[in-house]
Design a protein around this motif. Sequence first.
Motif, PDB file in Angstrom:
ATOM      1  N   ASN A  98     -29.354 -16.502 -50.342  1.00 25.32           N
ATOM      2  CA  ASN A  98     -28.293 -16.687 -49.302  1.00 25.32           C
ATOM      3  C   ASN A  98     -28.674 -17.200 -48.128  1.00 25.32           C
ATOM      4  O   ASN A  98     -29.198 -16.573 -47.073  1.00 25.32           O
ATOM      5  CB  ASN A  98     -27.530 -15.253 -49.001  1.00 25.32           C
ATOM      6  CG  ASN A  98     -26.488 -15.162 -48.053  1.00 25.32           C
ATOM      7  OD1 ASN A  98     -26.037 -16.217 -47.734  1.00 25.32           O
ATOM      8  ND2 ASN A  98     -26.076 -13.883 -47.718  1.00 25.32           N
ATOM      9  N   ILE A  99     -28.661 -18.430 -48.118  1.00 19.20           N
ATOM     10  CA  ILE A  99     -29.097 -19.203 -47.061  1.00 19.20           C
ATOM     11  C   ILE A  99     -28.240 -18.866 -45.663  1.00 19.20           C
ATOM     12  O   ILE A  99     -28.897 -19.071 -44.452  1.00 19.20           O
ATOM     13  CB  ILE A  99     -29.097 -21.054 -47.091  1.00 19.20           C
ATOM     14  CG1 ILE A  99     -29.687 -21.635 -46.000  1.00 19.20           C
ATOM     15  CG2 ILE A  99     -27.499 -21.172 -47.156  1.00 19.20           C
ATOM     16  CD1 ILE A  99     -31.042 -21.517 -46.060  1.00 19.20           C
ATOM     17  N   ASP A 100     -26.988 -18.376 -45.885  1.00 19.73           N
ATOM     18  CA  ASP A 100     -26.314 -17.826 -44.865  1.00 19.73           C
ATOM     19  C   ASP A 100     -27.037 -16.726 -43.572  1.00 19.73           C
ATOM     20  O   ASP A 100     -26.522 -16.384 -42.654  1.00 19.73           O
ATOM     21  CB  ASP A 100     -24.816 -17.566 -44.916  1.00 19.73           C
ATOM     22  CG  ASP A 100     -24.097 -18.760 -45.060  1.00 19.73           C
ATOM     23  OD1 ASP A 100     -24.344 -19.901 -44.375  1.00 19.73           O
ATOM     24  OD2 ASP A 100     -23.638 -18.937 -46.064  1.00 19.73           O
ATOM     25  N   ARG A 101     -27.949 -16.237 -44.212  1.00 23.02           N
ATOM     26  CA  ARG A 101     -28.896 -14.925 -43.709  1.00 23.02           C
ATOM     27  C   ARG A 101     -29.735 -15.785 -42.487  1.00 23.02           C
ATOM     28  O   ARG A 101     -30.248 -14.911 -41.633  1.00 23.02           O
ATOM     29  CB  ARG A 101     -29.738 -14.205 -44.479  1.00 23.02           C
ATOM     30  CG  ARG A 101     -28.858 -13.351 -45.320  1.00 23.02           C
ATOM     31  CD  ARG A 101     -29.762 -12.457 -46.122  1.00 23.02           C
ATOM     32  NE  ARG A 101     -30.956 -11.851 -45.712  1.00 23.02           N
ATOM     33  CZ  ARG A 101     -32.048 -11.534 -46.365  1.00 23.02           C
ATOM     34  NH1 ARG A 101     -32.156 -11.449 -47.545  1.00 23.02           N
ATOM     35  NH2 ARG A 101     -32.806 -10.898 -45.348  1.00 23.02           N
ATOM     36  N   ILE A 150     -41.326 -21.907 -39.054  1.00 23.15           N
ATOM     37  CA  ILE A 150     -41.109 -20.650 -38.678  1.00 23.15           C
ATOM     38  C   ILE A 150     -39.655 -20.491 -38.623  1.00 23.15           C
ATOM     39  O   ILE A 150     -39.044 -21.188 -37.897  1.00 23.15           O
ATOM     40  CB  ILE A 150     -41.763 -20.056 -37.564  1.00 23.15           C
ATOM     41  CG1 ILE A 150     -43.259 -20.359 -37.876  1.00 23.15           C
ATOM     42  CG2 ILE A 150     -41.336 -18.576 -36.968  1.00 23.15           C
ATOM     43  CD1 ILE A 150     -43.885 -20.170 -36.422  1.00 23.15           C
ATOM     44  N   PHE A 151     -38.978 -19.515 -39.350  1.00 18.43           N
ATOM     45  CA  PHE A 151     -37.451 -19.248 -39.218  1.00 18.43           C
ATOM     46  C   PHE A 151     -37.056 -17.894 -38.826  1.00 18.43           C
ATOM     47  O   PHE A 151     -37.844 -16.903 -39.523  1.00 18.43           O
ATOM     48  CB  PHE A 151     -36.971 -19.698 -40.649  1.00 18.43           C
ATOM     49  CG  PHE A 151     -37.176 -21.211 -41.004  1.00 18.43           C
ATOM     50  CD1 PHE A 151     -36.145 -22.101 -40.670  1.00 18.43           C
ATOM     51  CD2 PHE A 151     -38.494 -21.474 -41.728  1.00 18.43           C
ATOM     52  CE1 PHE A 151     -36.472 -23.576 -41.113  1.00 18.43           C
ATOM     53  CE2 PHE A 151     -38.771 -22.933 -41.913  1.00 18.43           C
ATOM     54  CZ  PHE A 151     -37.732 -23.678 -41.902  1.00 18.43           C
ATOM     55  N   GLN A 152     -36.106 -17.565 -38.219  1.00 18.89           N
ATOM     56  CA  GLN A 152     -35.494 -16.194 -38.036  1.00 18.89           C
ATOM     57  C   GLN A 152     -34.564 -16.035 -39.010  1.00 18.89           C
ATOM     58  O   GLN A 152     -33.502 -16.763 -39.043  1.00 18.89           O
ATOM     59  CB  GLN A 152     -34.975 -16.190 -36.660  1.00 18.89           C
ATOM     60  CG  GLN A 152     -34.549 -14.601 -36.219  1.00 18.89           C
ATOM     61  CD  GLN A 152     -34.149 -14.428 -34.835  1.00 18.89           C
ATOM     62  OE1 GLN A 152     -33.834 -15.582 -34.116  1.00 18.89           O
ATOM     63  NE2 GLN A 152     -33.985 -13.381 -34.220  1.00 18.89           N
ATOM     64  N   ILE A 153     -34.449 -14.749 -39.636  1.00 21.75           N
ATOM     65  CA  ILE A 153     -33.327 -14.648 -40.512  1.00 21.75           C
ATOM     66  C   ILE A 153     -32.855 -13.179 -40.212  1.00 21.75           C
ATOM     67  O   ILE A 153     -33.396 -12.473 -39.520  1.00 21.75           O
ATOM     68  CB  ILE A 153     -33.994 -14.430 -41.915  1.00 21.75           C
ATOM     69  CG1 ILE A 153     -34.952 -13.442 -42.363  1.00 21.75           C
ATOM     70  CG2 ILE A 153     -34.308 -15.988 -42.371  1.00 21.75           C
ATOM     71  CD1 ILE A 153     -35.389 -13.100 -43.706  1.00 21.75           C
ATOM     72  N   LYS A 154     -31.757 -12.806 -40.967  1.00 20.65           N
ATOM     73  CA  LYS A 154     -31.167 -11.554 -40.588  1.00 20.65           C
ATOM     74  C   LYS A 154     -31.119 -10.730 -41.819  1.00 20.65           C
ATOM     75  O   LYS A 154     -31.201 -11.440 -42.933  1.00 20.65           O
ATOM     76  CB  LYS A 154     -29.675 -11.397 -39.940  1.00 20.65           C
ATOM     77  CG  LYS A 154     -28.938 -12.272 -40.718  1.00 20.65           C
ATOM     78  CD  LYS A 154     -27.567 -12.471 -39.947  1.00 20.65           C
ATOM     79  CE  LYS A 154     -26.529 -13.296 -40.706  1.00 20.65           C
ATOM     80  NZ  LYS A 154     -25.370 -14.032 -39.944  1.00 20.65           N
TER      81      LYS A 154
END
Length: 152
Positions: free
Chosen positions: A83-86, A148-152
Amino acid sequence: MSFAKKLAEMGVELPNAPAPAANYVPFVQIGDLVYVSGQISNGPDGFITGKLGADMDVAAGAAAARTCAISLLAQVKAACDGNIDRLVRVVKLTAFVNSTVDFTEQPKVVNGASDFLVEALGEAGRHSRSAVSAASLPLGVAVEIEGIFQIK
């Protein structure tokens, strides 16, 4: 608009996340941050190879960098269970450009990745970055980028 819808609107289908080529993992998640290993320039016809300042121009290098950004997002999608929308935002890119000692346009090459991420993700795609020269890269590729990426 969701990131998945925006990518589809742009005609970009994220590939399956590339497998690592050696003894490392493609990404590591610590809290809400995902550290993605270096993704090399790879297109539909295979690895995008060349040396900027010798046999490759800035436009071709930027196109190669764009493929790295697509692979980075594929890894993030895998880290988010599909789910790329995270994805919350791109935090930082570190880019390596296979270039001659007198080539100084590395930032313009890496703009191929940065511009793509901002187009696809809007403000969430804006990031800090480094764009450095490398005397050579694995398999002779033109560009390698880690992120580096921030996710939920």
